[in-house]
Design a protein around this motif. Structure first.
Motif, PDB file in Angstrom:
ATOM      1  N   ILE A 119       0.844  -1.199   0.000  1.00 33.67           N
ATOM      2  CA  ILE A 119       0.000   0.000   0.000  1.00 33.67           C
ATOM      3  C   ILE A 119       0.877   1.245   0.000  1.00 33.67           C
ATOM      4  N   ARG A 120       2.024   1.154   0.671  1.00 31.30           N
ATOM      5  CA  ARG A 120       2.975   2.269   0.691  1.00 31.30           C
ATOM      6  C   ARG A 120       3.323   2.702  -0.730  1.00 31.30           C
ATOM      7  N   ASP A 121       3.530   1.736  -1.628  1.00 34.43           N
ATOM      8  CA  ASP A 121       3.878   2.072  -3.008  1.00 34.43           C
ATOM      9  C   ASP A 121       2.716   2.743  -3.734  1.00 34.43           C
ATOM     10  N   VAL A 122       1.499   2.312  -3.453  1.00 35.77           N
ATOM     11  CA  VAL A 122       0.329   2.984  -4.044  1.00 35.77           C
ATOM     12  C   VAL A 122       0.305   4.446  -3.586  1.00 35.77           C
ATOM     13  N   LEU A 123       0.613   4.678  -2.321  1.00 38.07           N
ATOM     14  CA  LEU A 123       0.638   6.053  -1.800  1.00 38.07           C
ATOM     15  C   LEU A 123       1.748   6.866  -2.449  1.00 38.07           C
ATOM     16  N   ILE A 124       2.929   6.286  -2.608  1.00 38.10           N
ATOM     17  CA  ILE A 124       4.044   6.986  -3.258  1.00 38.10           C
ATOM     18  C   ILE A 124       3.692   7.306  -4.702  1.00 38.10           C
ATOM     19  N   ASP A 125       3.140   6.320  -5.413  1.00 39.53           N
ATOM     20  CA  ASP A 125       2.736   6.522  -6.812  1.00 39.53           C
ATOM     21  C   ASP A 125       1.707   7.642  -6.913  1.00 39.53           C
ATOM     22  N   THR A 126       0.717   7.591  -6.052  1.00 39.76           N
ATOM     23  CA  THR A 126      -0.352   8.593  -6.082  1.00 39.76           C
ATOM     24  C   THR A 126       0.195   9.968  -5.718  1.00 39.76           C
ATOM     25  N   CYS A 127       1.150  10.011  -4.813  1.00 39.61           N
ATOM     26  CA  CYS A 127       1.773  11.295  -4.471  1.00 39.61           C
ATOM     27  C   CYS A 127       2.540  11.880  -5.668  1.00 39.61           C
ATOM     28  N   GLY A 128       3.140  11.021  -6.469  1.00 35.53           N
ATOM     29  CA  GLY A 128       3.772  11.494  -7.706  1.00 35.53           C
ATOM     30  C   GLY A 128       2.745  12.156  -8.605  1.00 35.53           C
ATOM     31  N   GLY A 129       1.585  11.507  -8.755  1.00 38.22           N
ATOM     32  CA  GLY A 129       0.499  12.097  -9.540  1.00 38.22           C
ATOM     33  C   GLY A 129      -0.051  13.353  -8.890  1.00 38.22           C
ATOM     34  N   LEU A 130      -0.128  13.358  -7.567  1.00 37.82           N
ATOM     35  CA  LEU A 130      -0.654  14.517  -6.851  1.00 37.82           C
ATOM     36  C   LEU A 130       0.258  15.728  -7.012  1.00 37.82           C
ATOM     37  N   LEU A 131       1.557  15.516  -6.973  1.00 36.21           N
ATOM     38  CA  LEU A 131       2.471  16.642  -7.195  1.00 36.21           C
ATOM     39  C   LEU A 131       2.285  17.208  -8.600  1.00 36.21           C
ATOM     40  N   ALA A 132       2.161  16.332  -9.586  1.00 33.89           N
ATOM     41  CA  ALA A 132       1.918  16.798 -10.954  1.00 33.89           C
ATOM     42  C   ALA A 132       0.584  17.542 -11.037  1.00 33.89           C
ATOM     43  N   TYR A 133      -0.413  17.067 -10.309  1.00 29.21           N
ATOM     44  CA  TYR A 133      -1.725  17.728 -10.227  1.00 29.21           C
ATOM     45  C   TYR A 133      -1.555  19.151  -9.705  1.00 29.21           C
ATOM     46  N   LEU A 134      -0.838  19.280  -8.597  1.00 33.44           N
ATOM     47  CA  LEU A 134      -0.648  20.592  -7.977  1.00 33.44           C
ATOM     48  C   LEU A 134       0.131  21.538  -8.887  1.00 33.44           C
ATOM     49  N   ILE A 135       1.183  21.039  -9.513  1.00 34.92           N
ATOM     50  CA  ILE A 135       1.980  21.867 -10.412  1.00 34.92           C
ATOM     51  C   ILE A 135       1.141  22.304 -11.611  1.00 34.92           C
ATOM     52  N   SER A 136       0.373  21.383 -12.177  1.00 32.96           N
ATOM     53  CA  SER A 136      -0.459  21.747 -13.333  1.00 32.96           C
ATOM     54  C   SER A 136      -1.520  22.773 -12.944  1.00 32.96           C
ATOM     55  N   THR A 137      -2.043  22.666 -11.732  1.00 34.69           N
ATOM     56  CA  THR A 137      -3.025  23.640 -11.247  1.00 34.69           C
ATOM     57  C   THR A 137      -2.383  25.011 -11.080  1.00 34.69           C
ATOM     58  N   LEU A 138      -1.191  25.051 -10.494  1.00 37.96           N
ATOM     59  CA  LEU A 138      -0.490  26.330 -10.309  1.00 37.96           C
ATOM     60  C   LEU A 138      -0.153  26.982 -11.646  1.00 37.96           C
ATOM     61  N   ILE A 139       0.309  26.190 -12.589  1.00 38.04           N
ATOM     62  CA  ILE A 139       0.627  26.721 -13.918  1.00 38.04           C
ATOM     63  C   ILE A 139      -0.627  27.268 -14.577  1.00 38.04           C
ATOM     64  N   SER A 140      -1.720  26.528 -14.485  1.00 37.99           N
ATOM     65  CA  SER A 140      -2.985  26.971 -15.083  1.00 37.99           C
ATOM     66  C   SER A 140      -3.458  28.285 -14.459  1.00 37.99           C
ATOM     67  N   ARG A 141      -3.374  28.384 -13.144  1.00 36.22           N
ATOM     68  CA  ARG A 141      -3.796  29.618 -12.465  1.00 36.22           C
ATOM     69  C   ARG A 141      -2.895  30.789 -12.820  1.00 36.22           C
ATOM     70  N   ARG A 142      -1.615  30.543 -12.932  1.00 42.63           N
ATOM     71  CA  ARG A 142      -0.679  31.602 -13.304  1.00 42.63           C
ATOM     72  C   ARG A 142      -0.973  32.101 -14.721  1.00 42.63           C
ATOM     73  N   ARG A 143      -1.285  31.187 -15.627  1.00 40.60           N
ATOM     74  CA  ARG A 143      -1.634  31.575 -16.999  1.00 40.60           C
ATOM     75  C   ARG A 143      -2.919  32.395 -17.020  1.00 40.60           C
ATOM     76  N   GLN A 144      -3.909  31.984 -16.224  1.00 41.18           N
ATOM     77  CA  GLN A 144      -5.162  32.733 -16.170  1.00 41.18           C
ATOM     78  C   GLN A 144      -4.949  34.129 -15.603  1.00 41.18           C
ATOM     79  N   ALA A 145      -4.094  34.248 -14.607  1.00 40.56           N
ATOM     80  CA  ALA A 145      -3.829  35.546 -13.969  1.00 40.56           C
ATOM     81  C   ALA A 145      -3.093  36.491 -14.924  1.00 40.56           C
ATOM     82  N   SER A 146      -2.268  35.936 -15.800  1.00 41.67           N
ATOM     83  CA  SER A 146      -1.520  36.787 -16.715  1.00 41.67           C
ATOM     84  C   SER A 146      -2.327  37.196 -17.948  1.00 41.67           C
ATOM     85  N   ASN A 147      -3.464  36.556 -18.159  1.00 42.82           N
ATOM     86  CA  ASN A 147      -4.307  36.914 -19.316  1.00 42.82           C
ATOM     87  C   ASN A 147      -5.267  38.011 -19.013  1.00 42.82           C
TER      88      ASN A 147
END
Length: 147
Positions: A119-147
């Protein structure tokens, strides 16, 4: 043209899933050898992971690999799902894909000699996806703010 892009996005996602499956298909001893090879490559580059992590170097490399594989999986899933859904829904579906694939990957490893499901590996894997989720959200918000 749009269908070609969508087909390419499906292909990239499926190819990456096959790559993850292929790594998981390796028996435990071969998987360990790969981790030791990565440690050796870092050593050649002047980074001694074994002196930094000690006996946990192999463990750290394996878990960093899990994290990275699923970070990339999220990005590829997001790239595909955004052709079908809005930004918010596509991110959530991409994260769900990461979680479900991590679960199926760990189940698959039950049947591989020298490997176990954790289960630890499922959590690590999901955290990898979660970090990408957070980064993609921040990038999207930054793009919206600059438009």
């Amino acid at each position: 043209m749009k269908n070609n892009k969508r087909t390419l996005r499906w292909a990239l996602l499926i190819i990456w899933m096959i790559i993850i499956f292929t790594f998981s298909q390796l028996p435990g001893n071969l998987s360990d050898e790969q981790s030791h090879a990565v440690i050796y490559i870092f050593k050649l580059l002047g980074l001694r992971l074994d002196s930094f992590f000690g006996d946990l170097a192999n463990f750290a490399v394996r878990k960093a690999s899990h994290f990275s594989e699923y970070f990339i999986l999220f990005l590829l899933a997001l790239n595909l799902t955004k052709t079908y859904f809005n930004k918010w829904k596509s991110r959530n579906i991409a994260l769900l894909i990461v979680f479900l694939y991590a679960c199926s990957d760990e189940f698959h490893q039950i049947f591989i000699p020298g490997r176990t499901a954790a289960i630890r590996d499922v959590l690590i894997d999901t955290c990898g996806g979660l970090l990408a989720y957070l980064i993609s959200t921040l990038i999207s918000r930054r793009r919206q703010a600059s438009n």
